[in-house]
Scaffold this active site. Structure first.
Site, PDB file in Angstrom:
ATOM      1  N   ILE A  12      16.088  70.244 -46.223  1.00 38.71           N
ATOM      2  CA  ILE A  12      14.889  70.544 -47.018  1.00 38.71           C
ATOM      3  C   ILE A  12      15.080  71.699 -47.750  1.00 38.71           C
ATOM      4  CG2 ILE A  12      12.356  70.796 -46.690  1.00 38.71           C
ATOM      5  CD1 ILE A  12      12.713  69.522 -44.105  1.00 38.71           C
ATOM      6  N   SER A  37      25.704  72.668 -42.239  1.00 37.74           N
ATOM      7  CA  SER A  37      25.625  72.498 -43.470  1.00 37.74           C
ATOM      8  C   SER A  37      27.078  72.963 -44.269  1.00 37.74           C
ATOM      9  CB  SER A  37      24.318  73.071 -44.283  1.00 37.74           C
ATOM     10  OG  SER A  37      24.561  74.399 -43.846  1.00 37.74           O
ATOM     11  N   LEU A  86      17.724  75.333 -35.629  1.00 39.40           N
ATOM     12  CA  LEU A  86      18.505  74.151 -35.147  1.00 39.40           C
ATOM     13  C   LEU A  86      17.426  73.081 -34.908  1.00 39.40           C
ATOM     14  CD1 LEU A  86      20.256  75.732 -32.107  1.00 39.40           C
ATOM     15  CD2 LEU A  86      21.115  75.168 -34.393  1.00 39.40           C
ATOM     16  N   SER A 127       6.539  71.551 -37.398  1.00 40.09           N
ATOM     17  CA  SER A 127       6.593  69.888 -37.355  1.00 40.09           C
ATOM     18  C   SER A 127       5.586  69.253 -36.701  1.00 40.09           C
ATOM     19  CB  SER A 127       8.063  69.898 -36.352  1.00 40.09           C
ATOM     20  OG  SER A 127       7.919  68.594 -36.114  1.00 40.09           O
ATOM     21  N   TYR A 152      12.960  71.983 -28.496  1.00 40.10           N
ATOM     22  CA  TYR A 152      13.072  72.212 -29.870  1.00 40.10           C
ATOM     23  C   TYR A 152      11.527  72.122 -30.205  1.00 40.10           C
ATOM     24  CZ  TYR A 152      12.091  70.373 -34.575  1.00 40.10           C
ATOM     25  OH  TYR A 152      11.634  70.150 -35.831  1.00 40.10           O
ATOM     26  N   LYS A 156       8.982  75.412 -32.389  1.00 43.69           N
ATOM     27  CA  LYS A 156       7.985  75.169 -33.485  1.00 43.69           C
ATOM     28  C   LYS A 156       6.490  75.702 -33.007  1.00 43.69           C
ATOM     29  CE  LYS A 156      11.115  73.747 -36.311  1.00 43.69           C
ATOM     30  NZ  LYS A 156      11.401  74.770 -37.364  1.00 43.69           N
ATOM     31  N   LEU A 203      16.826  58.578 -38.150  1.00 48.05           N
ATOM     32  CA  LEU A 203      16.675  57.156 -38.404  1.00 48.05           C
ATOM     33  C   LEU A 203      17.492  56.832 -39.764  1.00 48.05           C
ATOM     34  CD1 LEU A 203      16.167  54.470 -37.881  1.00 48.05           C
ATOM     35  CD2 LEU A 203      13.917  54.724 -38.721  1.00 48.05           C
ATOM     36  N   VAL A 220      17.625  50.146 -32.597  1.00 47.61           N
ATOM     37  CA  VAL A 220      16.444  50.149 -32.649  1.00 47.61           C
ATOM     38  C   VAL A 220      15.932  50.737 -31.310  1.00 47.61           C
ATOM     39  CG1 VAL A 220      14.323  49.276 -33.099  1.00 47.61           C
ATOM     40  CG2 VAL A 220      15.924  48.696 -34.489  1.00 47.61           C
TER      41      VAL A 220
END
Ligand code: UD1
Length: 350
Positions: A12, A37, A86, A127, A152, A156, A203, A220
């Site tokens: 992002i 990255s 992370l 998030s 995680y 946030k 996904l 799935v």
């Protein structure tokens, strides 16, 4: 304005840099330690925008280095957009201390520097995970937050609280938490996109890497949810729309300087889409058929979440325009580009 982007080589962060360089006169500088990255991202940014971005390879959990090697040298900053973190939900369950240490200390160290060097604006990447398993959909910013399912997610929620508390005490400062739903897709040129190190968890990169033959299977995760086709519902938002929201958010902070201290916005399309609908959109755009398998539910997944985005639309004048089909087309273009890069690398080594 002069803006620090942390995580500028990330998914992002890099799209936001591109948007800023293409649509504003702002100067951007990045801090990224390439933990998930690579420096090649800055070559891609140059290819798309014709502009060079300076990056400092600093670990944000190292306060002394952040203060002395970055902020003391770049002391005329107007704002910070803090992407670096992370973000693998499963890994955070395995390694909670690593997640709390990295994500929270990075934020705290940045805020210490914001205090010390008197920086005016701050944007935090949050998030939709802060809503947990919300009963009523779509979720608005007034929907109560819940204890997230993973460490995680908890970083946030705690991160938002830290920023809110800090904003109340700091004079001449305002800040935002932006709650991303599911960012997907790539730059429309196909020259920049998502490239996690190792096997992806999310996904869309799983789908494109499977379609390209990089992965052997596509699962799935569960088709026994109470949804229209039994698969889980998310709000997939194009990364370029998310990126542009940061440009508008920075403008909003600047224009409303002195008017408010802290606020929160949902960044989603407002549409709930099932996993099978994502796969169909990909098949439709690529002309391929995905030979997927149905597996059990994934631990920690919620059944359904999608955004009420009216607050960001009204107050930031944000209008996400790209569809899930656009996201799939660009993600697939990017995947084919990666395939080419990989082939070139292999030929080079032969
Ligand atoms: C999660 C978090 C989000 C976080 C993001 C970071 C929630 C609600 N969301 O997104 O806050 O920012 O991770 O990585 O906690 N799926 C498959 N097969 C796959 C991969 C995924 O079926 O191989 C399904 C998942 O079960 C889910 C949907 O696809 O239903 C989206 O999954 P994913 O892309 O991993 O994102 P979230 O888990 O929604």
């Amino acid at each position: 304005m002069k803006i620090l982007i942390t995580g500028g080589a990330g998914y992002i962060g890099s799209h936001t840099i591109i948007d800023i360089l293409e649509n504003t006169e702002h100067e951007v500088i990045s801090i990224d330690n390439y933990s998930n990255s690579s420096p090649a991202t800055f070559d891609r940014i140059r290819e798309i925008t014709g502009k060079t971005v300076r990056n400092y390879n600093i670990d944000l959990t190292d306060y002394k280095s952040l203060r002395d090697d970055f902020f003391a040298r770049e002391s005329d900053l107007d704002g910070v957009i803090h992407f670096a973190a992370l973000k693998a939900v499963g890994e955070s369950v395995e390694k909670p201390v690593m997640y709390y240490h990295n994500n929270l200390n990075s934020l705290i160290n940045l805020l210490k520097c914001v205090e010390k060097f008197d920086i005016r604006h701050f944007i935090f990447s949050s998030s939709c995970t802060v809503y947990g398993n919300a009963e009523a959909q779509p979720v608005t910013e007034k929907t109560p937050t819940q204890q997230p399912e993973s460490p995680y997610g908890y970083t946030k929620l705690v991160g938002e609280n830290i920023l809110n508390d800090f904003s109340k005490t700091k004079e001449g400062f305002n800040s935002l938490s932006l709650r991303y739903f599911n960012p997907v897709g790539a730059h429309e040129s196909g020259l920049n996109g998502e490239l996690p190190k190792g096997r992806p968890n999310n996904l869309v990169p799983v789908v494109t890497q499977f379609a390209a033959g990089w992965l052997n299977n596509l699962w799935v995760h569960g088709n026994d949810y109470e949804t229209r086709d039994g698969t889980a519902i998310r709000d997939y938002i194009h990364v370029s729309d998310i990126a542009h929201a940061h440009v508008l958010a920075m403008e909003y902070l600047n224009e409303n300087y002195g008017q408010f201290q802290y606020d929160v916005f949902n960044l989603g399309t407002g549409n709930g889409v099932t996993v099978l609908e994502v796969l169909k959109a990909f098949e439709n755009k690529s002309g391929l058929t995905l030979d997927y398998q149905i597996g059990p539910r994934r631990a920690g997944d919620v059944e359904m979440i999608y955004a009420d985005n009216s607050k960001a639309k009204t107050m930031l004048e944000w209008n996400p325009t790209r569809s899930i089909q656009d996201a799939m087309a660009s993600a697939w273009k990017w995947q084919k580009r990666l395939d080419q890069i990989k082939r070139d690398d292999m030929a080079h080594h032969e």
